[in-house]
Design a protein around this motif. Structure first.
Motif, PDB file in Angstrom:
ATOM      1  N   GLU A 499      72.881  29.793  13.192  1.00 20.60           N
ATOM      2  CA  GLU A 499      73.633  30.793  13.949  1.00 20.60           C
ATOM      3  C   GLU A 499      72.987  32.170  13.850  1.00 20.60           C
ATOM      4  N   GLN A 500      72.503  32.495  12.652  1.00 23.95           N
ATOM      5  CA  GLN A 500      71.838  33.793  12.477  1.00 23.95           C
ATOM      6  C   GLN A 500      70.578  33.882  13.347  1.00 23.95           C
ATOM      7  N   LEU A 501      69.788  32.810  13.345  1.00 21.82           N
ATOM      8  CA  LEU A 501      68.548  32.807  14.133  1.00 21.82           C
ATOM      9  C   LEU A 501      68.842  32.844  15.632  1.00 21.82           C
ATOM     10  N   ARG A 502      69.894  32.176  16.048  1.00 22.82           N
ATOM     11  CA  ARG A 502      70.269  32.211  17.459  1.00 22.82           C
ATOM     12  C   ARG A 502      70.681  33.642  17.866  1.00 22.82           C
ATOM     13  N   ASN A 503      71.482  34.300  17.015  1.00 28.74           N
ATOM     14  CA  ASN A 503      71.929  35.667  17.308  1.00 28.74           C
ATOM     15  C   ASN A 503      70.762  36.652  17.324  1.00 28.74           C
ATOM     16  N   ARG A 504      69.851  36.480  16.371  1.00 31.64           N
ATOM     17  CA  ARG A 504      68.690  37.380  16.325  1.00 31.64           C
ATOM     18  C   ARG A 504      67.807  37.207  17.571  1.00 31.64           C
ATOM     19  N   HIS A 505      67.705  35.964  18.029  1.00 31.86           N
ATOM     20  CA  HIS A 505      66.896  35.718  19.211  1.00 31.86           C
ATOM     21  C   HIS A 505      67.519  36.394  20.443  1.00 31.86           C
ATOM     22  N   ILE A 506      68.841  36.362  20.537  1.00 32.39           N
ATOM     23  CA  ILE A 506      69.522  37.014  21.656  1.00 32.39           C
ATOM     24  C   ILE A 506      69.235  38.517  21.646  1.00 32.39           C
ATOM     25  N   LEU A 507      69.231  39.112  20.445  1.00 32.15           N
ATOM     26  CA  LEU A 507      68.917  40.537  20.331  1.00 32.15           C
ATOM     27  C   LEU A 507      67.483  40.817  20.800  1.00 32.15           C
ATOM     28  N   ARG A 508      66.538  39.908  20.448  1.00 31.73           N
ATOM     29  CA  ARG A 508      65.155  40.116  20.888  1.00 31.73           C
ATOM     30  C   ARG A 508      65.039  40.009  22.416  1.00 31.73           C
ATOM     31  N   LEU A 509      65.834  39.082  22.990  1.00 33.98           N
ATOM     32  CA  LEU A 509      65.860  38.960  24.441  1.00 33.98           C
ATOM     33  C   LEU A 509      66.362  40.253  25.086  1.00 33.98           C
ATOM     34  N   GLN A 510      67.424  40.800  24.496  1.00 29.10           N
ATOM     35  CA  GLN A 510      68.003  42.029  25.036  1.00 29.10           C
ATOM     36  C   GLN A 510      67.026  43.201  24.953  1.00 29.10           C
ATOM     37  N   ARG A 511      66.184  43.195  23.922  1.00 25.70           N
ATOM     38  CA  ARG A 511      65.207  44.276  23.748  1.00 25.70           C
ATOM     39  C   ARG A 511      63.911  44.010  24.530  1.00 25.70           C
ATOM     40  N   GLY A 512      63.831  42.851  25.158  1.00 26.21           N
ATOM     41  CA  GLY A 512      62.644  42.508  25.921  1.00 26.21           C
ATOM     42  C   GLY A 512      61.484  42.048  25.066  1.00 26.21           C
ATOM     43  N   GLU A 513      61.769  41.637  23.819  1.00 26.75           N
ATOM     44  CA  GLU A 513      60.709  41.195  22.907  1.00 26.75           C
ATOM     45  C   GLU A 513      60.445  39.688  23.022  1.00 26.75           C
ATOM     46  N   CYS A 514      61.216  39.009  23.851  1.00 30.13           N
ATOM     47  CA  CYS A 514      61.053  37.549  23.990  1.00 30.13           C
ATOM     48  C   CYS A 514      61.399  37.164  25.429  1.00 30.13           C
ATOM     49  N   THR A 515      60.926  35.997  25.850  1.00 34.16           N
ATOM     50  CA  THR A 515      61.182  35.532  27.215  1.00 34.16           C
ATOM     51  C   THR A 515      62.253  34.444  27.224  1.00 34.16           C
ATOM     52  N   ILE A 516      62.853  34.270  28.409  1.00 36.34           N
ATOM     53  CA  ILE A 516      63.863  33.220  28.567  1.00 36.34           C
ATOM     54  C   ILE A 516      63.240  31.841  28.303  1.00 36.34           C
ATOM     55  N   GLU A 517      62.015  31.652  28.816  1.00 41.63           N
ATOM     56  CA  GLU A 517      61.332  30.357  28.662  1.00 41.63           C
ATOM     57  C   GLU A 517      61.106  30.023  27.191  1.00 41.63           C
ATOM     58  N   LEU A 518      60.668  31.018  26.416  1.00 37.68           N
ATOM     59  CA  LEU A 518      60.470  30.796  24.988  1.00 37.68           C
ATOM     60  C   LEU A 518      61.813  30.594  24.281  1.00 37.68           C
ATOM     61  N   GLY A 519      62.850  31.209  24.859  1.00 37.12           N
ATOM     62  CA  GLY A 519      64.185  31.056  24.275  1.00 37.12           C
ATOM     63  C   GLY A 519      64.691  29.627  24.324  1.00 37.12           C
ATOM     64  N   PHE A 520      64.346  28.924  25.424  1.00 37.12           N
ATOM     65  CA  PHE A 520      64.765  27.518  25.526  1.00 37.12           C
ATOM     66  C   PHE A 520      64.113  26.676  24.413  1.00 37.12           C
ATOM     67  N   VAL A 521      62.825  26.920  24.173  1.00 35.62           N
ATOM     68  CA  VAL A 521      62.107  26.196  23.113  1.00 35.62           C
ATOM     69  C   VAL A 521      62.735  26.522  21.761  1.00 35.62           C
ATOM     70  N   TRP A 522      63.012  27.805  21.545  1.00 34.50           N
ATOM     71  CA  TRP A 522      63.621  28.257  20.278  1.00 34.50           C
ATOM     72  C   TRP A 522      64.968  27.559  20.052  1.00 34.50           C
ATOM     73  N   SER A 523      65.780  27.513  21.076  1.00 36.42           N
ATOM     74  CA  SER A 523      67.098  26.874  20.961  1.00 36.42           C
ATOM     75  C   SER A 523      66.973  25.387  20.642  1.00 36.42           C
ATOM     76  N   ASP A 524      66.013  24.710  21.307  1.00 35.42           N
ATOM     77  CA  ASP A 524      65.803  23.273  21.041  1.00 35.42           C
ATOM     78  C   ASP A 524      65.385  23.030  19.596  1.00 35.42           C
ATOM     79  N   LEU A 525      64.474  23.877  19.087  1.00 24.07           N
ATOM     80  CA  LEU A 525      64.011  23.725  17.704  1.00 24.07           C
ATOM     81  C   LEU A 525      65.151  23.907  16.714  1.00 24.07           C
TER      82      LEU A 525
END
Length: 582
Positions: A499-525
């Motif tokens: 849950e912590q890693l999922r929340n942190r990833h959302i924050l990176r998305l909001q800051r533009g530090e990560c892409t939606i496409e990479l987010g799908f891979v992150w969520s699957d992992l």
């Protein structure tokens, strides 16, 4: 001897065979763990194989059962042909124990001690105790002991009934002429071999001969070749068992046959050659139950002494008789011949499940490595491992269901239930390993890369998952509930990390530090790694619950989460160990 004596004889024979079967099966069931210990001692040393065969056969009272086990072990690749030879020789000596027990029916005397040793005196007492334990004892082991005592009492009662039924034959000239005919060595050997082949038990056929010896018409000259023939006849069971087995298993059955045929030919020839010169006085004398036991043991010991040094030659001869095919044979990992000995079959299932557990866990670790350092060969190896794990699950599941239909002790039944529940979790871990590999391949094909912070966070999660896999695997391999209790607190930490890693990833998305496409891979992992931890939790919970004699994993998990102080301490320790950097 009239019609009613014949009925009595048949009734006594039926009780005798039933009692022997009941006692043997109950002994085997009761001595389950001992059997596994004895069979685990098998090494390349011939003497250990001999002692193992002797010990196992003495415990289960059946050389046929031991040789069938040996054929199954060789067919499964657990035992080499050379090792099997020593076990077979030991089984031939171990089977003589039964004749010594049955010789008690020949005791005769007026003293209180001698009369107390007579089966007619102690069998009723054993039967009473056996019935009491079987009907009233709550412990499964005590019930098994009761069945052993009851089987022994029935066996002895049947033996005594047979002896009484044939007693009238001592005055029948035709009966005496039959046994005079068996003084011909060839006819005697054939008679013993055919009788034993029909009932498939040398112990039982020796017992029948002991009962007939009560007539006083059976001489040493007739009994010796019959006993030697009985050893040949008992090979039929192993020969039948080897049908459909691989070449080495067939060779093990052939070795058993060769051992008894060569031993019979050599020692029968030696005996009659010496008798032609010396003229033994005892040959024409009547033999009793004790004499038959002595002859039976002496013959088997002499056969072993003769052929034990030449076991290598026996192996070569068996290989000559059963030649290899041009196409290599596949080893049958789980042999159905072992189902007749449930403790041994369960031990084999445990070994196969342990192999499955290790390859599944290793596949997940390999998959995690490929996220940062992709290698096509290792990725393919993970896929091959997943297919292998699927095959293991299908094979084990089918075999364990068949095993569950056998007459199992309470302990063995629990072990079968545990393995049936756990193998599904191991197979699912291998599935998640493939999912992780697919995520790594997607990143590579699309040129995706995690940020340094994301890599560091993922390393924390994979380290936690690596430890939970190690804990659950060790708990399973060692059947250790103390190790297993450490798994659930760590599983809760993994849930929190996800849950912590999922929340942190959302924050990176909001800051533009990560892409939606990479987010799908992150969520699957994250999902795959968290589910691996769930399966580890199931494995540990199963180990704990089965140690308590029940199987309710969810009830156990709810209990320890409900406020256990030890659980909270362990959780806090793991939370500190796998805390994320701010």
């Amino acid at each position: 001897m009239d019609f009613f004596d014949v009925l009595t004889l048949l009734g006594g024979l039926s009780l005798f065979l039933f009692g022997m079967n009941l006692m043997g099966n109950s002994l085997e069931k009761c001595a389950g763990s001992s059997l596994k210990v004895l069979l685990s001692k098998l090494t390349s040393r011939k003497i250990l194989g001999f002692l193992t065969g002797l010990g196992v056969t003495a415990v289960i009272q059946s050389s046929s059962a031991t040789t069938v086990m040996v054929v199954g072990f060789v067919n499964s690749g657990l035992l080499s042909l050379r090792q099997a030879i020593g076990v077979i020789m030991g089984a031939n000596v171990g089977t003589t124990v039964t004749a010594w027990i049955l010789s008690l029916t020949g005791l005769d005397g007026e003293s209180f001690f001698i009369r107390l040793l007579e089966p007619t005196s102690f069998s009723p007492v054993l039967a009473l105790i056996g019935v009491g334990l079987t009907m009233m004892a709550k412990s499964e082991r005590k019930k098994d002991v009761g069945m052993i005592l009851l089987g022994f009492a029935v066996l002895m009662f049947g033996m005594d009934t047979m002896s009484g039924a044939v007693a009238g034959l001592q005055d029948v000239p035709e009966f005496q002429s039959i046994f005079l005919m068996f003084t011909n060595p060839v006819l005697g050997v054939l008679a013993g071999a055919i009788l034993t082949a029909i009932i498939q038990s040398s112990s039982a056929s020796v017992g029948i001969l002991q009962a007939l010896s009560a007539t006083g018409q059976v001489t040493y000259g007739a009994a010796i070749p019959i006993i030697m023939g009985q050893n040949i006849g008992t090979c039929v069971t192993a020969m039948i068992s080897s049908v459909g087995a691989n070449k080495n298993a067939k060779r093990a059955a052939v070795v058993h046959l060769l051992f008894n045929i060569i031993g019979t030919c050599v020692w029968l020839s030696v005996f009659y050659l010496i008798n032609a010169v010396v003229h033994f006085d005892f040959v024409g004398n009547s033999i009793d139950q004790l004499g038959i036991a002595v002859v039976h043991t002496t013959f088997n010991v002499l056969c072993t002494a003769l052929l034990f040094p030449f076991s290598g030659l026996l192996e070569k001869l068996a290989c000559r008789l059963v030649r290899d095919d041009k196409v290599p044979e596949q080893i049958q990992i789980l042999d159905e011949r072992l189902l007749s000995t449930p403790p041994v079959a369960i031990g084999r299932c445990q070994e196969v499940a342990e192999t499955m557990a290790r390859i599944s866990m290793d596949a997940l670790r390999t998959g995690c490595r490929l996220i940062e350092h992709y290698d096509a060969k290792e990725a393919q190896a993970v896929r091959e491992t997943e297919k292998e794990a699927d095959q293991y699950e299908d094979m084990l599941g089918t075999y364990l269901v068949k095993l569950g239909r056998e007459n199992l002790s309470e302990r063995d039944n629990r072990q079968v239930s545990k393995l049936l529940h756990i193998i599904g979790d191991f197979e699912r871990i291998s599935d998640h390993a493939v999912n992780v590999v697919e995520s790594a391949e997607e990143m590579r094909s699309k040129g995706l890369h995690f940020s340094p912070q994301a890599k560091q966070e993922l390393n924390v999660l994979t380290s936690a998952v690596g430890e939970i896999m190690d804990l659950s695997l060790d708990a399973f391999l060692k059947d250790d509930p103390d190790l297993a209790v450490k798994v659930e607190p760590l599983e809760q930490v993994v849930d929190t990390l996800k849950e912590q890693l999922r929340n942190r990833h959302i924050l990176r998305l909001q800051r533009g530090e990560c892409t939606i496409e990479l987010g799908f891979v992150w969520s699957d992992l994250l999902t795959d790694l968290e589910r691996v931890a769930d399966h580890c939790s199931n494995i540990a919970g199963c180990v704990i619950e089965m140690s308590h004699g029940s199987l309710d994993v969810h009830e156990y998990l709810d209990y320890i989460k409900g406020g256990s102080i030890a659980f909270q301490r362990a959780y806090n320790a793991y939370a500190r160990k796998y805390a994320l950097m701010e």
